[in-house]
Scaffold this motif. Structure first.
Motif, PDB file in Angstrom:
ATOM      1  N   LEU A 129       0.841  -1.190   0.000  1.00  0.00           N
ATOM      2  CA  LEU A 129       0.000   0.000   0.000  1.00  0.00           C
ATOM      3  C   LEU A 129       0.872   1.233   0.000  1.00  0.00           C
ATOM      4  N   ARG A 130       0.507   2.190  -0.856  1.00  0.00           N
ATOM      5  CA  ARG A 130       1.268   3.435  -0.905  1.00  0.00           C
ATOM      6  C   ARG A 130       0.650   4.465   0.024  1.00  0.00           C
ATOM      7  N   ASN A 131       1.465   5.054   0.896  1.00  0.00           N
ATOM      8  CA  ASN A 131       1.033   6.169   1.727  1.00  0.00           C
ATOM      9  C   ASN A 131       0.893   7.397   0.833  1.00  0.00           C
ATOM     10  N   GLU A 132      -0.327   7.933   0.741  1.00  0.00           N
ATOM     11  CA  GLU A 132      -0.587   9.029  -0.198  1.00  0.00           C
ATOM     12  C   GLU A 132       0.072  10.340   0.216  1.00  0.00           C
ATOM     13  N   GLU A 133       0.581  10.418   1.450  1.00  0.00           N
ATOM     14  CA  GLU A 133       1.294  11.630   1.875  1.00  0.00           C
ATOM     15  C   GLU A 133       2.785  11.520   1.619  1.00  0.00           C
ATOM     16  N   THR A 134       3.361  10.378   2.008  1.00  0.00           N
ATOM     17  CA  THR A 134       4.807  10.197   1.820  1.00  0.00           C
ATOM     18  C   THR A 134       5.155   9.546   0.487  1.00  0.00           C
ATOM     19  N   LEU A 135       4.143   8.910  -0.152  1.00  0.00           N
ATOM     20  CA  LEU A 135       4.313   8.163  -1.396  1.00  0.00           C
ATOM     21  C   LEU A 135       5.215   6.938  -1.232  1.00  0.00           C
TER      22      LEU A 135
ATOM     23  N   GLY B  59       8.082   3.448  -5.677  1.00  0.00           N
ATOM     24  CA  GLY B  59       8.268   2.951  -4.321  1.00  0.00           C
ATOM     25  C   GLY B  59       7.746   1.538  -4.126  1.00  0.00           C
ATOM     26  N   THR B  60       6.558   1.262  -4.656  1.00  0.00           N
ATOM     27  CA  THR B  60       5.966  -0.066  -4.483  1.00  0.00           C
ATOM     28  C   THR B  60       6.781  -1.137  -5.188  1.00  0.00           C
ATOM     29  N   LEU B  61       7.123  -0.911  -6.435  1.00  0.00           N
ATOM     30  CA  LEU B  61       7.879  -1.923  -7.175  1.00  0.00           C
ATOM     31  C   LEU B  61       9.281  -2.109  -6.609  1.00  0.00           C
ATOM     32  N   ALA B  62       9.923  -1.033  -6.214  1.00  0.00           N
ATOM     33  CA  ALA B  62      11.261  -1.160  -5.627  1.00  0.00           C
ATOM     34  C   ALA B  62      11.211  -2.015  -4.367  1.00  0.00           C
ATOM     35  N   ALA B  63      10.207  -1.772  -3.513  1.00  0.00           N
ATOM     36  CA  ALA B  63      10.070  -2.550  -2.276  1.00  0.00           C
ATOM     37  C   ALA B  63       9.764  -4.013  -2.594  1.00  0.00           C
ATOM     38  N   ALA B  64       8.892  -4.259  -3.577  1.00  0.00           N
ATOM     39  CA  ALA B  64       8.518  -5.630  -3.930  1.00  0.00           C
ATOM     40  C   ALA B  64       9.706  -6.389  -4.505  1.00  0.00           C
ATOM     41  N   ILE B  65      10.440  -5.775  -5.402  1.00  0.00           N
ATOM     42  CA  ILE B  65      11.576  -6.440  -6.028  1.00  0.00           C
ATOM     43  C   ILE B  65      12.661  -6.756  -4.990  1.00  0.00           C
ATOM     44  N   ARG B  66      12.948  -5.806  -4.110  1.00  0.00           N
ATOM     45  CA  ARG B  66      13.933  -6.062  -3.056  1.00  0.00           C
ATOM     46  C   ARG B  66      13.468  -7.185  -2.131  1.00  0.00           C
TER      47      ARG B  66
END
Length: 212
Positions: free
Chosen positions: A102-108, A137-144
């Motif tokens: 989930l992406r935080n809409e404030e911090t992205l 941000g989401t894809l970077a976190a998922a790939i890592r």
């Protein structure tokens, strides 16, 4: 990191109707399914295979089949679910795992709220499904996350990508030992102040599932 833009007139045609705000939810869902099948064809060019002996009606010969361990397809919840059927049409014997991010809409920034993956991904090829590579941000976190569990080859499939997202992935994943590929239908102009792709197609999850 390698970026592959699937430059094909059928992909551009389907993207045009996905972008159109007049496209209703059932049509958007169908077009996404069709588009992902086309993107999957492009994204799996390097899928691992092994020799396989067969007997045709005429003579013995050698072909290939998918190597073991099987590829792992990982849709990112929730919008990635709308891409799963199209991907599995091309890789019906692949296994499926799920990541809820989930992406935080404030911090992205993205955070993980659900994980339904094998504990050990050693030597696995993984295909991550996420409609939009926006801030990255989401894809970077998922790939890592996948790489830290042993995946040694990761391809992310997206309908659209933003230059800022691609740059972020290149920066944040530069230390990973495993190869990473982004297969996308198009690279758009930029992100707006809210982190949405321009011209983009809006919120893919909302348009897939009828929440507007």
């Amino acid at each position: 990191m390698r970026v592959h833009v699937a430059d094909h007139p059928l992909i551009a045609h389907k993207l045009t109707y996905l972008r159109d705000r007049r496209t209703d939810t059932p049509t958007f869902r169908r077009l996404t399914d069709e588009l992902v099948t086309l993107l999957a064809y492009e994204a799996t060019r390097e899928v691992r295979v092994a020799p396989f002996d067969i007997q045709t009606p005429v003579a013995p010969t050698q072909g290939i089949h998918l190597a073991s361990p099987k590829p792992l397809v990982v849709p990112i919840l929730r919008a990635g679910l709308g891409m799963l059927d199209g991907m599995m049409r091309m890789l019906p014997t692949a296994e499926v795992g799920f990541l809820g991010m989930l992406r935080n809409e404030e911090t992205l920034e993205a955070h993980t709220y659900a994980n339904r993956l094998p504990d050990d991904l050693e030597a696995r090829q993984c295909y991550v499904l996420d409609p939009m590579l926006a801030t990255g941000g989401t894809l970077a976190a998922a790939i890592r996350y996948l790489a830290e569990r042993g995946a040694d080859d990761i391809t992310a499939i997206t309908l659209l990508s933003a230059p800022e997202g691609i740059e972020r992935l290149q920066s944040e994943l530069s230390d990973l030992a495993c190869p990473v590929t982004i297969a996308t239908g198009a690279i758009d102009e930029r992100l707006n102040e809210h982190g949405y792709i321009v011209p983009g197609l809006g919120d893919a999850g909302d348009r897939l599932y009828g929440v507007v």
